[in-house]
Design an enzyme around this catalytic site. Structure first.
Site, PDB file in Angstrom:
ATOM      1  N   HIS A   1     -10.379  -1.099   5.583  1.00  0.00           N
ATOM      2  CA  HIS A   1     -10.131  -0.310   6.937  1.00  0.00           C
ATOM      3  C   HIS A   1     -10.794   0.808   7.275  1.00  0.00           C
ATOM      4  O   HIS A   1     -10.536   1.375   8.287  1.00  0.00           O
ATOM      5  CB  HIS A   1      -8.546  -0.432   7.155  1.00  0.00           C
ATOM      6  CG  HIS A   1      -7.954   0.266   6.145  1.00  0.00           C
ATOM      7  ND1 HIS A   1      -8.147  -0.032   4.844  1.00  0.00           N
ATOM      8  CD2 HIS A   1      -7.471   1.710   6.136  1.00  0.00           C
ATOM      9  CE1 HIS A   1      -7.465   0.981   3.981  1.00  0.00           C
ATOM     10  NE2 HIS A   1      -7.119   1.991   5.213  1.00  0.00           N
ATOM     11  N   ASP A   2     -11.325   1.352   6.360  1.00  0.00           N
ATOM     12  CA  ASP A   2     -12.124   2.686   6.608  1.00  0.00           C
ATOM     13  C   ASP A   2     -13.650   2.578   6.387  1.00  0.00           C
ATOM     14  O   ASP A   2     -14.124   3.456   6.904  1.00  0.00           O
ATOM     15  CB  ASP A   2     -11.656   3.475   5.304  1.00  0.00           C
ATOM     16  CG  ASP A   2     -10.198   4.023   5.198  1.00  0.00           C
ATOM     17  OD1 ASP A   2      -9.369   3.908   6.242  1.00  0.00           O
ATOM     18  OD2 ASP A   2      -9.672   4.095   4.286  1.00  0.00           O
TER      19      ASP A   2
ATOM     20  N   ASP B   1      -2.924   4.757  -2.507  1.00  0.00           N
ATOM     21  CA  ASP B   1      -3.477   5.540  -1.585  1.00  0.00           C
ATOM     22  C   ASP B   1      -4.101   6.722  -2.263  1.00  0.00           C
ATOM     23  O   ASP B   1      -3.272   7.549  -2.646  1.00  0.00           O
ATOM     24  CB  ASP B   1      -2.810   5.799  -0.273  1.00  0.00           C
ATOM     25  CG  ASP B   1      -3.702   6.151   0.812  1.00  0.00           C
ATOM     26  OD1 ASP B   1      -4.703   5.288   1.240  1.00  0.00           O
ATOM     27  OD2 ASP B   1      -3.464   7.386   1.178  1.00  0.00           O
TER      28      ASP B   1
ATOM     29  N   GLU C   1      -6.912   3.795  -5.328  1.00  0.00           N
ATOM     30  CA  GLU C   1      -8.029   4.270  -4.301  1.00  0.00           C
ATOM     31  C   GLU C   1      -8.454   5.601  -4.887  1.00  0.00           C
ATOM     32  O   GLU C   1      -7.663   6.572  -4.877  1.00  0.00           O
ATOM     33  CB  GLU C   1      -7.651   4.291  -3.005  1.00  0.00           C
ATOM     34  CG  GLU C   1      -8.860   4.527  -1.948  1.00  0.00           C
ATOM     35  CD  GLU C   1      -8.515   5.268  -0.681  1.00  0.00           C
ATOM     36  OE1 GLU C   1      -9.298   5.287   0.268  1.00  0.00           O
ATOM     37  OE2 GLU C   1      -7.481   5.824  -0.372  1.00  0.00           O
TER      38      GLU C   1
ATOM     39  N   ASP D   1       0.711  -1.280   0.050  1.00  0.00           N
ATOM     40  CA  ASP D   1      -0.186   0.054   0.121  1.00  0.00           C
ATOM     41  C   ASP D   1       0.786   1.327  -0.056  1.00  0.00           C
ATOM     42  O   ASP D   1       1.272   1.579   0.919  1.00  0.00           O
ATOM     43  CB  ASP D   1      -0.993   0.071   1.257  1.00  0.00           C
ATOM     44  CG  ASP D   1      -2.160   0.825   1.118  1.00  0.00           C
ATOM     45  OD1 ASP D   1      -1.916   1.723   0.511  1.00  0.00           O
ATOM     46  OD2 ASP D   1      -3.172   0.539   1.890  1.00  0.00           O
TER      47      ASP D   1
HETATM   48  C1  GLC Z   1      -7.013   6.329   2.502  1.00  0.00           C
HETATM   49  C2  GLC Z   1      -6.586   5.222   3.681  1.00  0.00           C
HETATM   50  C3  GLC Z   1      -6.884   5.788   4.933  1.00  0.00           C
HETATM   51  C4  GLC Z   1      -6.105   7.051   5.143  1.00  0.00           C
HETATM   52  C5  GLC Z   1      -6.146   8.092   3.892  1.00  0.00           C
HETATM   53  C6  GLC Z   1      -4.941   9.125   4.216  1.00  0.00           C
HETATM   54  O1  GLC Z   1      -8.290   6.749   2.479  1.00  0.00           O
HETATM   55  O2  GLC Z   1      -7.365   4.131   3.026  1.00  0.00           O
HETATM   56  O3  GLC Z   1      -6.961   4.987   5.907  1.00  0.00           O
HETATM   57  O4  GLC Z   1      -6.456   7.597   6.303  1.00  0.00           O
HETATM   58  O5  GLC Z   1      -6.133   7.482   2.726  1.00  0.00           O
HETATM   59  O6  GLC Z   1      -4.003   8.294   3.770  1.00  0.00           O
END
Ligand code: GLC
Ligand code: CA
Length: 549
Positions: free
Chosen positions: A322-323, A197, A248, A96
């Protein structure tokens, strides 16, 4: 070449996965120890969220050193061992990579703060229009202004997330070169994939005040985003056909995703989008309490399925990470139909067109955290918004109730391995509390039960390997406006797959408008299916995956 369309990815949040040394933190050795479990499930890849050196303000999404492993997770030797053991089992590792921002403790940022112009230009520093006023009115995703004042320069730096997560300046070629170097470093270690990310936020557009929203329209899917992704592809992972990638995409658009994940665009293999997980928000506002909108959920998924297919672009399909809160608590029914609804949700997502992602514990039907006191929460976003909600006038109790529903910590409680202390996650004190239901919901129990949620996920993974139609079939939505049934069809080389789901606890007789008796049932969550001619009599949260040749 790896066929990511036929693959399934298992996501690991290492901090909460398995702790081998009793310090209450999951670690890399813990992942190695559980590789056989993942192999039993049948996943082809594991995506591990960041374990690089980090002050852990945002659980590793604030990276201090991209080349080193946070000692709390282990050592480089542990990583190499994990890599080798995964390889033996033919499981690929996906790392990641957090490249929209670094930690403020990163050497680059420290040098920037010390006034080194080279490194100041690695970040986004700007003057405010007048004293005390930040450059724009943009809001941080974690609450408050997205700008932090630095007195020594009389300037502000941009942080779309926490104040300890300054955004990188991708318009600086030196930054892009550093990032390429990091990706190549991990490729050489034998990594087989990457998740990037919030990668659609890296190209900032114009720095203007936003009078309609929080500023996201000025930096999301920004002006050079496709160019930067193509460059990263060309100079790093694109040189190795075995590597798969997923981006993402925060608040993105279909039009941009056709390109990010387009077959011929040379950007990424696939994308995560989140529109379908905002159906229990009010617009973009997550910190509210509203029931989920079933029709909206269905329409968004159908729209993405058809449009991405039409433009030859590939989705990552998922409910949990995880979010996100746990899906069985969110769209299922934990109280009365825990098992049925968890299986139905699994079938719904796994038969869509796209690569499915399973988030640790989802395959067990793990539920939201059972926290009753705010002191049990750890997530910076939850804690900030608890305060913001009260600043807006909500009572502490109401603010807590909203946090209980939406907190990212819902998905971060320790993995439930067995019914021993802390669900077998650690022999020490876990960094975040375990859900007390580990006594009944745990891997040990489900591995022995042929009818468990785990067993059902395992069958879904196996079906994807056996039936090409699941990976390659065309998609057709059914019953688009039905208030209770989520149905769709897939077509491939003369075969048809018909997936029928009842999203509620109420039984319903559904007229499919074709003879269902021509099909055989590949998988369901009840012992038998009630089908008569065109009609399916659906039991609470029933799912059936029908197939004909
Ligand atoms: C993404 C991650 C999250 C994090 C954010 C900032 O959304 O999945 O957990 O807080 O990016 O890096
Ligand atoms: Ca540990």
């Amino acid at each position: 070449m790896t066929d990511f369309k036929k693959s399934v990815v298992y996501q690991i949040y290492p901090k909460s996965f398995y702790d081998t040394n009793g310090d209450g933190w999951g670690d890399l050795k813990g992942i190695t120890a559980k590789l056989d479990y993942i192999k039993t499930l049948g996943a082809d890849y594991i995506w591990i969220t960041p374990f690089f050196v980090s002050p852990q303000k945002d659980n590793g999404y604030d990276v201090e050193d991209y080349y080193r492993i946070d000692p709390r997770y282990g050592s480089m030797e542990d990583f190499e061992e994990l890599c080798a053991e995964a390889k033996k089992r033919d499981i690929g590792l996906m790392l990641d990579m957090v490249f929209n921002h670094t930690s403020s403790r990163h050497e680059w940022f420290q040098k920037a703060l010390a006034g080194d112009p080279k490194y100041k230009n690695y970040y986004i520093f700007k003057k405010g229009p007048q004293k005390g006023v930040p450059p724009t009115n943009w809001e941080s995703k974690f609450g408050g202004s997205a700008w932090e004042y630095v007195e020594a320069f009389d300037e502000y730096y941009l942080h779309l997330f926490d104040v300890t997560q300054p955004d990188l300046n991708w318009d600086n070629e030196e930054v892009r070169k550093e990032i390429q170097k990091i990706v190549r470093f991990w490729m050489e270690k034998g990594v087989r994939g990457f998740r990037f990310d919030v990668v659609n936020l890296i190209s900032k557009g114009s720095f203007e005040d936003d009078f309609e929203g929080d500023g996201r329209r000025f930096y999301t899917d920004g002006p050079n985003i496709h160019q930067y992704l193509q460059e990263l592809n060309r100079t790093t992972f694109g040189t190795d056909a075995k590597i798969i990638t997923v981006g993402e995409m925060s608040s993105t658009s279909l039009e941009n995703c056709y390109r990010y994940a387009g077959e011929t665009e040379k950007e990424l293999s696939m994308v995560f989008s989140f529109h379908h997980l905002k159906v229990d928000f009010m617009g973009n506002e997550k910190w509210v309490m509203v029931p989920f909108d079933f029709k909206k959920l269905k329409h968004i998924i159908f729209d993405w399925q058809t449009q991405m297919a039409k433009h030859k672009a590939w989705n990552a399909v998922f409910w949990c990470n995880h979010d996100q809160p746990r899906v069985v608590s969110r769209f299922g029914n934990v109280e009365k139909y825990w098992k049925e609804s968890a299986k139905m949700l699994a079938a719904t997502i796994h038969c869509l067109r796209g690569t499915p992602y399973i988030y640790q514990g989802e395959e067990l039907g793990m539920t939201n955290a059972d926290f009753t006191d705010m002191s049990q929460y750890r997530d910076v976003e939850s804690l900030n918004h608890y305060q913001i909600l009260q600043d807006k006038g909500l009572s502490a109790d109401d603010a807590k109730r909203i946090v209980q529903i939406h907190s990212r910590d819902n998905g971060r409680t320790p993995m439930q391995w067995n019914d021993e202390k802390n669900g077998g996650f650690t022999k020490g004190k876990p960094w975040i509390g375990c859900n007390a239901n580990f006594h009944t919901i745990n891997a040990c129990q489900e591995l022995q039960d042929k009818d468990s949620i785990f067993a059902f996920y395992k069958k879904l993974v196996a079906l994807r390997k056996e039936y090409d139609i699941i990976a390659y079939g065309d998609f057709e939505p059914k019953a688009e406006n039905h208030p209770q049934v989520f149905a769709y069809k897939r077509y491939y080389e003369g075969q048809t797959l018909f997936v029928i789901n009842n999203f509620y606890g109420k039984e319903i007789c559904w007229d499919s408008q074709e003879n269902l008796e021509d099909y055989t049932c590949l998988l369901g969550n009840y012992e038998s299916q009630q089908i008569k001619g065109q009609e399916a009599a659906l039991k609470p949260y029933e799912t059936m995956i029908l197939y004909k040749k």
